[in-house]
Design an enzyme around this catalytic site. Structure first.
Site, PDB file in Angstrom:
ATOM      1  N   SER A 232     -18.777   6.662 -23.835  1.00 20.84           N
ATOM      2  CA  SER A 232     -17.701   6.340 -23.006  1.00 20.84           C
ATOM      3  C   SER A 232     -17.684   4.831 -22.922  1.00 20.84           C
ATOM      4  CB  SER A 232     -17.737   6.795 -21.450  1.00 20.84           C
ATOM      5  OG  SER A 232     -18.870   6.505 -20.714  1.00 20.84           O
TER       6      SER A 232
ATOM      7  N   SER B 245     -34.414   0.839 -29.493  1.00 23.75           N
ATOM      8  CA  SER B 245     -34.220  -0.589 -29.099  1.00 23.75           C
ATOM      9  C   SER B 245     -35.337  -1.330 -29.765  1.00 23.75           C
ATOM     10  CB  SER B 245     -34.197  -0.916 -27.652  1.00 23.75           C
ATOM     11  OG  SER B 245     -34.171  -2.230 -27.443  1.00 23.75           O
TER      12      SER B 245
ATOM     13  N   ALA C 192     -41.212   1.177 -22.491  1.00 23.65           N
ATOM     14  CA  ALA C 192     -41.919   2.550 -22.625  1.00 23.65           C
ATOM     15  C   ALA C 192     -41.292   3.630 -23.271  1.00 23.65           C
ATOM     16  CB  ALA C 192     -42.721   2.873 -21.423  1.00 23.65           C
TER      17      ALA C 192
ATOM     18  N   VAL D  32     -27.521  13.382 -19.018  1.00 17.10           N
ATOM     19  CA  VAL D  32     -28.434  14.002 -19.885  1.00 17.10           C
ATOM     20  C   VAL D  32     -29.826  14.128 -19.242  1.00 17.10           C
ATOM     21  CG1 VAL D  32     -27.672  12.391 -21.801  1.00 17.10           C
ATOM     22  CG2 VAL D  32     -29.235  11.364 -20.072  1.00 17.10           C
TER      23      VAL D  32
ATOM     24  N   TYR E 263     -38.399   0.183 -19.466  1.00 15.12           N
ATOM     25  CA  TYR E 263     -37.474   0.527 -20.414  1.00 15.12           C
ATOM     26  C   TYR E 263     -38.113   0.573 -21.667  1.00 15.12           C
ATOM     27  CZ  TYR E 263     -33.516  -0.519 -23.401  1.00 15.12           C
ATOM     28  OH  TYR E 263     -32.558  -0.606 -24.418  1.00 15.12           O
TER      29      TYR E 263
END
Ligand code: NAP
Length: 259
Positions: free
Chosen positions: A16, A143, A159, A65, A157
């Site tokens: 979105s 990332s 990890a 999710v 994050y």
């Protein structure tokens, strides 16, 4: 590449806004039928409406999710609306910046549940349909932060983003027998509303550290995802592609400044 995506049924979790919106736009512009997924149905439908107005095929769906039943409902609905599932872009993610001394176990769990467990749950729910496609494609948004680089405030994050690659390596071997490929895009700093929320000084600082002297666009991540999903990439699986304007390459700040 664009021809092979025409008519494909594609799910983009987190489609979105931000990077997911760029991914969804690129697939829609290549003639794919795109299910745009986020928890906020209105936002997902508004994004889909934009692509339909531009001549594409897209619709919104609300799902979380972190919940397996929700991912199963998403997969079923995509198959009902678009005649199966050919491509899953597991992109939904979050990145609250909190240094470890302040990071609570609850925030750790929330980030791991969304970014890492959410990747697993979305993939698991789509496997039966991707098998039927006979040329299923899974593209994960990882990332550079975690797998390659580190940044204060993103232990949790980082990890999860490194964990997604670990997941991918075994998943691609397991799913190869169904001719399903699993690959990952590793964005550097990309202009999104969420990134702008980190503040102008963060954006300016990052721009200065990138050899190409700009941040990426969400569509540039979309083009990389579309490549992995294309027929031309049919023999590529278990691979990761860094899309970062050269950010991770200079061996030191001095190397960058002396260029
Ligand atoms: P964003 O702009 O904040 O968008 C996040 C998207 O994910 C939204 O559509 C959001 O919709 C959805 N989402 C979040 N939690 C969800 C959940 N539990 N269930 C379903 N959907 C959920 O983020 P972004 O910057 O585009 O990041 C997208 C991905 O790119 C992430 O995986 C992130 O790690 C990765 N990434 C981003 C950058 C960057 O520079 N921005 C760099 C490297 C990697 P709802 O809120 O409606 O659910």
């Amino acid at each position: 590449m664009s021809a092979s995506l025409k008519g494909k049924s594609v799910i983009v979790t987190g489609g979105s806004k931000g990077i997911g919106k760029g991914i969804a736009r690129v697939f829609a512009s290549h003639g794919a039928k795109v299910l745009i997924v986020g928890r906020d149905l209105k936002a997902a439908e508004a994004t889909a409406k934009e692509f339909v107005a531009a001549g594409g095929t897209a619709s919104g769906f609300s799902a979380d999710v972190t919940k397996y039943e929700s991912m199963q409902a998403m997969a079923k609905e995509a198959a009902n609306r678009y005649g199966g599932i050919d491509v899953l872009c597991a992109n939904a993610g979050m990145f609250p910046q909190v240094k470890m001394e302040e990071l609570t176990p609850e925030t750790w769990d929330e980030v791991v549940d969304t970014n890492l467990k959410g990747t697993f749950l979305s993939v698991k729910a789509c496997i039966p349909y991707l098998k039927n496609s006979r040329q299923g494609r899974i593209v994960i948004t990882s990332s550079i932060t975690g797998p390659v680089t580190g940044y204060p405030g993103w232990t949790h994050y980082g990890a999860t983003k490194a964990g997604q690659l670990g997941f991918m390596h075994s998943a691609c071997v397991e799913l190869a027998k169904y001719n399903i490929t699993v690959n990952a895009v590793m964005p550097g700093n990309v202009i999104t509303e969420a990134l702008k929320d980190l503040g102008q000084s963060y954006v300016d600082g990052m721009t200065a550290e990138i050899p190409l002297k700009r941040l990426g666009t969400v569509d540039e991540i979309g083009h990389a995802a579309a490549f992995f999903a294309s027929a031309e990439a049919g023999f590529i699986t278990g691979q990761q592609l860094v899309v970062d304007g050269g950010q991770i390459v200079p061996e030191s700040l001095e190397a960058l400044r002396s260029a």
